[in-house]
Design an enzyme around this catalytic site. Structure first.
Site, PDB file in Angstrom:
ATOM      1  N   GLU A  52       0.938  -1.226   0.155  1.00  0.00           N
ATOM      2  CA  GLU A  52       0.053   0.046   0.037  1.00  0.00           C
ATOM      3  C   GLU A  52       0.793   1.249   0.066  1.00  0.00           C
ATOM      4  O   GLU A  52       1.566   1.423   1.045  1.00  0.00           O
ATOM      5  CB  GLU A  52      -0.911   0.124   1.090  1.00  0.00           C
ATOM      6  N   ARG A  56       0.167  10.709   0.224  1.00  0.00           N
ATOM      7  CA  ARG A  56       0.200  11.821   1.573  1.00  0.00           C
ATOM      8  C   ARG A  56       1.212  12.874   0.721  1.00  0.00           C
ATOM      9  O   ARG A  56       1.672  13.616   1.860  1.00  0.00           O
ATOM     10  CB  ARG A  56       0.941  11.019   2.743  1.00  0.00           C
ATOM     11  N   THR A  84      -4.849   6.357   2.105  1.00  0.00           N
ATOM     12  CA  THR A  84      -5.342   7.548   2.485  1.00  0.00           C
ATOM     13  C   THR A  84      -5.790   8.552   1.296  1.00  0.00           C
ATOM     14  O   THR A  84      -5.538   9.528   0.797  1.00  0.00           O
ATOM     15  CB  THR A  84      -3.996   8.358   2.725  1.00  0.00           C
ATOM     16  N   LYS A 144     -10.465  -2.327   7.292  1.00  0.00           N
ATOM     17  CA  LYS A 144      -9.215  -1.851   7.850  1.00  0.00           C
ATOM     18  C   LYS A 144      -9.660  -1.330   9.257  1.00  0.00           C
ATOM     19  O   LYS A 144     -10.283  -0.264   9.483  1.00  0.00           O
ATOM     20  CB  LYS A 144      -8.486  -0.799   7.151  1.00  0.00           C
TER      21      LYS A 144
END
Length: 224
Positions: A52, A56, A84, A144
């Site tokens: 993953e 960011r 994210t 998650k």
């Protein structure tokens, strides 16, 4: 002619199957594609089959495209996901760039819908029973649990009562140690995300590969 290795796009079921079989998932961001490529290669050599990359930084999409091209050419069995993600626009952009799965810190219906339309695995974040349940109702391939260091293994264990069918991947607070992995998998985690603590020596890929090989071997002992 392109030198990229072509492959069938993985379905959400394919992604879940891979995560259950190889349940350690690196979660990482760095603005330099070449460094991440080396880490991807090291993770692959260590036996991992999902990674993953997190959204960011301002250049995350461009870096992700480079990583996608690299994995298709050199690591065709490595699933590459994006984390994210908050908006439908971001999800569309990264899916167009080749994301095999989309991870959110929370669950938003608009991102769930984009993933459903494109048949891409959606892994939303949740930290309460209600959030976990609502994520499954919106079509989560895997939920998650985040942040793991806040809710603790006890929360994951308790989920197995009212929601025994839900598979969860714990991220945040999972350490790349036998003690930490034993605690989370014993609690009922189907997979775990490993963050920055895994990459304390990014310039030593051989050591990283060996560490992951050892951790995977240990996880297998927990399942026998």
């Amino acid at each position: 002619m392109s030198d990229l290795i072509t492959r069938t796009k993985p379905t959400p079921a394919d992604v879940v199957s891979t995560l259950l079989a190889v349940p350690l998932v690196p979660v990482y961001y760095h603005p330099e594609a070449e460094l991440v490529q080396r880490l991807l290669q090291a993770c692959y050599a260590g036996g991992l089959r999902a990674f993953e990359y997190t959204n960011r930084g301002a250049g995350a999409l461009a870096v992700f495209r480079e990583l996608r091209a690299y994995t298709r050419q050199h690591l065709p069995d490595m699933l590459l996901g994006i984390g994210t993600v908050f908006t439908a626009e971001e999800a569309e952009q990264f899916i167009e760039a080749g994301a095999d799965f989309v991870v959110q810190p929370c669950a938003t219906a608009e991102v769930a819908e984009v993933c459903r339309q494109h048949r891409v695995a959606w892994l939303p974040g949740a930290m309460t029973v209600r959030e976990v349940y609502e994520a499954t109702q919106l079509g989560a391939a895997l939920v998650k649990v985040f942040p793991g260091n806040v809710v603790g293994p006890g929360f994951v264990r308790a989920l197995r009562g009212p929601l025994p069918q839900v598979r969860v991947m714990v991220t945040g607070g999972v350490e790349p140690t036998e003690a930490s992995l034993r605690e989370w998998f014993a609690a009922g985690a189907a997979a775990v995300g490993l963050g920055s603590q895994l990459f304390t020596t990014p310039n030593d890929p051989a050591a990283l590969s060996q560490q992951l090989t050892d951790l995977l071997a240990f996880v297998k002992t927990l399942r026998t």
